[in-house]
Design a protein around this motif. Structure first.
Motif, PDB file in Angstrom:
ATOM      1  N   LEU A   1       0.990  -1.140   0.065  1.00  0.00           N
ATOM      2  CA  LEU A   1      -0.036  -0.023  -0.082  1.00  0.00           C
ATOM      3  C   LEU A   1       0.781   1.186  -0.048  1.00  0.00           C
ATOM      4  O   LEU A   1       0.647   2.177  -0.620  1.00  0.00           O
ATOM      5  CB  LEU A   1      -0.855   0.123   1.297  1.00  0.00           C
ATOM      6  N   GLU A   2       1.953   1.199   0.632  1.00  0.00           N
ATOM      7  CA  GLU A   2       2.724   2.377   0.744  1.00  0.00           C
ATOM      8  C   GLU A   2       3.761   2.801  -0.088  1.00  0.00           C
ATOM      9  O   GLU A   2       4.073   3.670  -0.878  1.00  0.00           O
ATOM     10  CB  GLU A   2       3.438   2.396   2.258  1.00  0.00           C
ATOM     11  N   SER A   3       4.502   1.356  -0.865  1.00  0.00           N
ATOM     12  CA  SER A   3       5.358   1.564  -1.737  1.00  0.00           C
ATOM     13  C   SER A   3       4.892   1.327  -3.098  1.00  0.00           C
ATOM     14  O   SER A   3       5.638   1.852  -4.070  1.00  0.00           O
ATOM     15  CB  SER A   3       6.479   0.555  -1.335  1.00  0.00           C
ATOM     16  N   GLY A   4       3.829   0.935  -3.349  1.00  0.00           N
ATOM     17  CA  GLY A   4       2.975   0.551  -4.676  1.00  0.00           C
ATOM     18  C   GLY A   4       3.868  -0.771  -5.389  1.00  0.00           C
ATOM     19  O   GLY A   4       4.160  -1.325  -4.831  1.00  0.00           O
ATOM     20  N   PHE A   5       3.787  -0.506  -6.762  1.00  0.00           N
ATOM     21  CA  PHE A   5       4.212  -1.742  -7.512  1.00  0.00           C
ATOM     22  C   PHE A   5       5.114  -1.112  -8.516  1.00  0.00           C
ATOM     23  O   PHE A   5       5.343   0.130  -8.614  1.00  0.00           O
ATOM     24  CB  PHE A   5       3.085  -1.928  -8.382  1.00  0.00           C
TER      25      PHE A   5
ATOM     26  N   ARG B   1       6.637  -7.081  -5.706  1.00  0.00           N
ATOM     27  CA  ARG B   1       5.707  -5.831  -6.330  1.00  0.00           C
ATOM     28  C   ARG B   1       5.824  -5.486  -7.699  1.00  0.00           C
ATOM     29  O   ARG B   1       5.139  -4.688  -8.306  1.00  0.00           O
ATOM     30  CB  ARG B   1       6.655  -4.748  -5.620  1.00  0.00           C
ATOM     31  N   GLU B   2       6.426  -6.593  -8.524  1.00  0.00           N
ATOM     32  CA  GLU B   2       6.591  -6.315  -9.857  1.00  0.00           C
ATOM     33  C   GLU B   2       5.254  -7.087 -10.633  1.00  0.00           C
ATOM     34  O   GLU B   2       5.124  -8.245 -10.472  1.00  0.00           O
ATOM     35  CB  GLU B   2       7.898  -7.379 -10.599  1.00  0.00           C
ATOM     36  N   ILE B   3       4.916  -5.975 -11.234  1.00  0.00           N
ATOM     37  CA  ILE B   3       3.607  -6.506 -12.219  1.00  0.00           C
ATOM     38  C   ILE B   3       4.233  -6.583 -13.461  1.00  0.00           C
ATOM     39  O   ILE B   3       4.644  -5.606 -14.170  1.00  0.00           O
ATOM     40  CB  ILE B   3       2.563  -5.348 -12.344  1.00  0.00           C
TER      41      ILE B   3
END
Length: 311
Positions: A8-12, A172-174
């Motif tokens: 939530l804090e660091s994103g993707f 975190r990697e999309i």
């Protein structure tokens, strides 16, 4: 829960087609050219239909909505992708990812429904020409323009909210061009099998009736065209139908592979190619397919150009 909060804090991080490509510079240039073409052609078509009163008929009003959707859809994804590549940063915040997903689902879903209404418009124009102005009266036309936006918006709200509520803790990697449901579900550390089935069902419900309506409309249209006595009228009707069916095939083909195909058959490479197809290639080609050999549109373009030259 701790891992979910960190996401939530660091994103993707979007690891898209440019990152995985062997020639990212060439691909970036190609996508830039296609995006510029999509931006220019859809913008011009939208401007011409808006400014020329002769094109304020159902067929062109629906076409203006298609241009608006394509213009917005490609602009939601491509500028960020190109800027990220040039800056060497592929990060996207949790909120930004949710917004991007919401906009892509809304615009993509609305386009699918709009194509069905455009097919119905051609069916009425060719099969029931004497009743066209009654069946496609202004109230019906405005309803056809508003319905895709409304239904796609509601569908997008539901899917975006449900997808983003999962805890993401795998990585975190999309591995995708942008935030979309199938790649994001691969990052979830909760059981998503029921929701994946729900996505499959809703995708089928959203796409199949629209596709069936398109195919039924053009079946009747082709049957009527073959019985036309005028060779010129038959040729014009066949060209109009074939151009519309080309657009339909490009859109529904990519959408069905993405949302109706089981998740086990998805691969990052395939998903990225399909995404490029309906995010930038289709929006770039749509205005050319619909208007390049359309005498009414080209005539309106010359009239609008004449007004600006006088100014």
């Amino acid at each position: 829960m701790e891992l979910y909060n960190s996401t939530l804090e660091s994103g993707f991080v979007l690891v898209g087609i440019l990152t995985d490509s062997g020639s990212p510079g060439l691909l970036c240039t190609t996508i830039s050219v296609l995006y510029t073409l999509a931006l220019t052609s859809n913008g011009l078509l939208l401007l011409v239909i808006t400014m020329d009163a002769r094109l304020h008929v159902p067929m062109y009003l629906l076409l203006s909505q298609l241009s608006l959707m394509d213009l917005m859809l490609t602009s939601v994804v491509i500028p960020k992708m190109l800027v990220d590549y040039l800056r060497g940063e592929n990060a996207i915040s949790f909120e930004g990812c949710a917004l991007q997903m919401f906009l892509v689902l809304t615009l993509g879903g609305a386009e699918g429904l709009l194509l069905a209404f455009m097919a119905y418009d051609r069916y009425v124009a060719i099969c029931h020409p004497l009743n066209y102005m009654v069946l496609m009266r202004p109230r019906v036309c405005w309803l056809m323009m508003a319905t895709p936006w409304t239904l796609a918006f509601l569908n997008s709200v539901i899917h975006t909210s449900y997808t983003m509520h999962f805890p993401f803790c795998m990585t975190r990697e999309i591995r995708h061009l942008f935030c979309e449901i199938p790649p994001l579900l691969k990052l979830a550390c909760a059981d998503t099998s029921r929701y994946e089935f729900m996505v499959y069902v809703s995708g089928s419900v959203f796409l199949m009736p629209s596709l069936a309506a398109v195919l039924a409309s053009y079946t009747f249209v082709l049957a009527a065209v073959l019985h036309m006595s005028s060779g010129e009228g038959r040729q014009k009707a066949l060209f109009t139908c074939s151009s519309h069916l080309t657009v339909v095939g490009m859109y529904y083909g990519a959408a069905m592979f993405m949302y109706v195909q089981p998740s086990s058959h998805h691969s990052p490479q395939q998903d990225n190619i399909l995404s490029v197809f309906y995010i930038v290639i289709t929006p770039a080609l749509n205005p050319l397919i619909y208007s390049l050999r359309n005498k009414e549109v080209m005539g309106a373009f010359r009239r609008v150009l004449g007004r600006f030259s006088l100014i």
